[in-house]
Each structure stands twice: as C-alpha cells, then as structure tokens.
Design a protein around this motif. Structure first.
Motif, short mmCIF file in Angstrom:
data_model
loop_
_atom_site.label_atom_id
_atom_site.label_comp_id
_atom_site.label_asym_id
_atom_site.label_seq_id
_atom_site.Cartn_x
_atom_site.Cartn_y
_atom_site.Cartn_z
N GLN A 32 189.32 54.58 54.44
CA GLN A 32 189.20 53.50 55.78
C GLN A 32 188.28 54.11 56.88
OE1 GLN A 32 193.29 52.53 57.15
NE2 GLN A 32 193.98 53.10 55.17
N LEU A 33 188.21 55.69 57.05
CA LEU A 33 187.17 56.24 57.91
C LEU A 33 185.94 55.86 57.28
CD1 LEU A 33 186.67 57.88 60.37
CD2 LEU A 33 186.92 59.84 58.93
N VAL A 34 185.69 56.22 55.99
CA VAL A 34 184.33 56.06 55.61
C VAL A 34 183.87 54.46 55.81
CG1 VAL A 34 182.84 55.72 53.40
CG2 VAL A 34 184.11 57.82 53.86
N GLU A 35 184.65 53.62 55.60
CA GLU A 35 184.49 51.87 55.49
C GLU A 35 184.19 51.66 57.28
OE1 GLU A 35 186.66 47.76 55.20
OE2 GLU A 35 187.48 49.33 53.81
N LEU A 36 185.01 52.31 57.95
CA LEU A 36 184.70 52.02 59.65
C LEU A 36 183.33 52.51 59.93
CD1 LEU A 36 185.73 51.20 62.26
CD2 LEU A 36 186.67 53.46 62.44
N LEU A 37 183.21 54.02 59.45
CA LEU A 37 181.76 54.57 59.85
C LEU A 37 180.51 53.81 59.29
CD1 LEU A 37 182.89 58.29 59.19
CD2 LEU A 37 182.35 57.28 61.59
N ARG A 38 180.80 53.17 58.04
CA ARG A 38 179.49 52.38 57.64
C ARG A 38 179.61 51.11 57.75
NH1 ARG A 38 179.42 55.91 52.05
NH2 ARG A 38 178.64 57.82 52.85
N ASN A 39 180.63 50.56 58.23
CA ASN A 39 180.77 49.05 58.41
C ASN A 39 179.94 48.41 59.71
OD1 ASN A 39 181.76 46.65 57.53
ND2 ASN A 39 183.57 46.54 58.84
N GLU A 40 179.79 49.21 60.51
CA GLU A 40 179.04 49.04 61.77
C GLU A 40 177.78 50.03 61.87
OE1 GLU A 40 179.72 49.86 66.52
OE2 GLU A 40 181.27 48.41 65.77
N ALA A 41 176.93 49.49 61.26
CA ALA A 41 175.77 50.45 61.11
C ALA A 41 174.94 51.30 62.42
CB ALA A 41 174.69 49.81 60.33
N ALA A 42 174.94 52.44 62.24
CA ALA A 42 174.26 53.23 63.45
C ALA A 42 173.00 52.96 63.45
CB ALA A 42 174.61 54.57 63.21
N ALA A 43 172.31 52.96 62.39
CA ALA A 43 170.57 52.64 62.43
C ALA A 43 170.39 52.19 61.11
CB ALA A 43 170.21 54.07 62.53
N LEU A 94 175.50 61.64 63.22
CA LEU A 94 177.01 62.27 63.23
C LEU A 94 177.78 61.35 62.21
CD1 LEU A 94 176.96 62.89 66.97
CD2 LEU A 94 177.31 64.54 65.16
N ARG A 95 177.31 60.03 62.30
CA ARG A 95 178.20 59.40 61.42
C ARG A 95 178.10 59.58 60.02
NH1 ARG A 95 179.03 53.41 62.94
NH2 ARG A 95 178.73 53.21 64.90
N ASP A 96 176.90 59.71 59.70
CA ASP A 96 176.59 60.32 57.85
C ASP A 96 177.20 61.70 57.77
OD1 ASP A 96 174.64 58.23 57.67
OD2 ASP A 96 172.94 59.26 57.95
N GLY A 97 177.22 62.62 58.74
CA GLY A 97 178.19 63.71 58.60
C GLY A 97 179.61 63.70 58.33
N LYS A 98 180.20 62.60 59.22
CA LYS A 98 181.58 62.37 59.17
C LYS A 98 181.90 61.56 57.88
CE LYS A 98 182.19 62.05 64.14
NZ LYS A 98 182.97 63.01 64.28
N ALA A 99 181.10 60.65 57.39
CA ALA A 99 181.37 60.03 56.33
C ALA A 99 181.51 60.90 55.04
CB ALA A 99 180.47 58.80 56.18
N LEU A 138 188.59 69.91 57.59
CA LEU A 138 189.15 70.19 59.03
C LEU A 138 188.67 69.21 59.82
CD1 LEU A 138 189.33 74.03 59.65
CD2 LEU A 138 191.12 72.38 59.60
N ARG A 139 187.12 68.85 59.67
CA ARG A 139 186.52 67.89 60.61
C ARG A 139 186.98 66.42 60.06
NH1 ARG A 139 182.16 71.62 59.56
NH2 ARG A 139 181.58 70.36 57.77
N SER A 140 187.37 66.12 58.86
CA SER A 140 187.92 64.85 58.56
C SER A 140 189.22 64.69 58.98
CB SER A 140 187.82 64.82 56.98
OG SER A 140 186.62 64.15 56.45
N PHE A 141 190.20 65.67 58.86
CA PHE A 141 191.44 65.43 59.50
C PHE A 141 191.34 65.15 60.98
CE2 PHE A 141 193.30 68.73 56.39
CZ PHE A 141 193.85 67.61 55.34
N THR A 142 190.21 65.86 61.77
CA THR A 142 190.29 65.52 63.06
C THR A 142 189.97 64.05 63.54
OG1 THR A 142 189.68 67.94 63.69
CG2 THR A 142 189.02 66.45 65.12
#
Length: 194
Positions: A32-43, A94-99, A138-142
C-alpha cells in the motif's frame, strides 16, 4: 505473535520469525505504501538514465494526500519559493528511496517463503537482514507508521483516547497494527544497536 527482531548469533545480522498472517500483513502495508508513493507521480520519468539524473522537474507544491504531505513535509514553512525549489530537487529521489525500501521488505518476505496468496494456517517464516537491509526496513517501518498515524489522526499524548475506544470500533484494530509495527521497529533498533 512474533517476538520481533533479535541478533543472529555473533554476526551483525538480525532475524525475526513471523507467522504467515503477520508476514502477509507486513507485505500488504508495504504494498500500500508503494502504491501511494507511485500513484501520485513526483516527476516525469525520463527514459535516458543520464537525463533522469539531471532532471530536476519534480513537483514544487506540497502533495494533496495528507499522508504524502506528512512523508514529504515542506522544508521552508515561511518561504514558499525556497520550499518549492527544495521540493523540486529532492522529492522524486526521496519517493524512489521510500518505494525501494518497501519493495525490499516485500521481496525479502516472499524470498523467505511467503506465498503470493496466503492460504494455509500455521505458516512461519524466518527473515534474516544484514545491517543495510535492516536500515531499509527501519525506514519502511517509520513510513508505514507515519501513514497509519496520519490516516487515524494519532497525536502525541492521545493514548487515553485510543484506550477508551470500544473494541468494535474499526479504528482500534488499525491502531493495534500501528502499535505492532512500532514494536517491530523497536525490537529491530535494539537488535542492531544494543
């Protein structure tokens, strides 16, 4: 319930054993996090790698989704132009790293034996993380906890409110997941640095 993360022998690696349900829940949250990060394109995505590295055409305004706004807060509250420029140069990366971190969690759960569709009860899987993988988790848990806290409206010091809700309130179960991910995060930190 999983005991969380522990140090694996004398190495720097950490390990956790998850029930199939727990592993599937983590996979779902990360997905769900990946979908959210990639759904609204940052660039816009450039096809040429060099062009992509030099492309700074990212967004200049805060995301509309409250979770994304929490994951990517405005850097300069009192300077809209500076905040926009900062966002333009940083948010896409940042979005790419979180995904990537969330995808790593999904991949590692599946590599450890979590089937694409969880059907059997009684499945247990062991996940072993080296220090780099542990930091990504850890970053994903955050990020997952920030997303859940934002959706639920959790605020600092509101524990009494959450404890007062009746068990049948659906938010209670999501809050329990928020607390459980925090527990996993805490055990992972302890396993890595204590």
């Amino acid at each position: 319930m999983s005991e969380g993360f522990v140090r694996h022998g004398g190495s720097q690696d950490v390990v956790a054993t998850f029930s199939g349900f727990e592993a599937d829940l983590l996979r779902s949250l990360a997905s769900q996090l990946v979908e959210l990060l990639r759904n609204e394109a940052a660039a816009p995505r450039a096809s040429d790698p060099l062009e992509a590295m030099l492309d700074f055409s990212g967004p200049t305004t805060e995301p509309e989704d409250p979770v994304l706004a929490r994951l990517f807060p405005t850097a300069y509250q009192h300077d809209e132009e500076a905040a926009g420029e900062f966002r333009r140069f940083t948010e896409g990366t940042l979005r790419d790293g979180k995904a990537r971190n969330a995808v790593l969690m999904i991949d590692m759960l599946e590599e450890a034996g979590l089937p694409p569709e969880l059907e059997e009860d009684g499945l247990w899987i062991d996940v072993e993380l080296d220090p780099g993988q542990a930091n990504a988790w850890l970053r994903s848990f955050t990020d997952i906890r920030l997303a859940l806290a934002t959706r639920l409206g959790i605020e600092e010091g509101d524990e009494d409110y959450w404890e007062s809700l009746p068990e049948e309130d659906p938010r209670v179960h999501v809050h329990d997941i928020y607390e459980w991910v925090g527990y996993l995060q805490e055990t992972l930190v302890r396993a890595l640095w204590v």
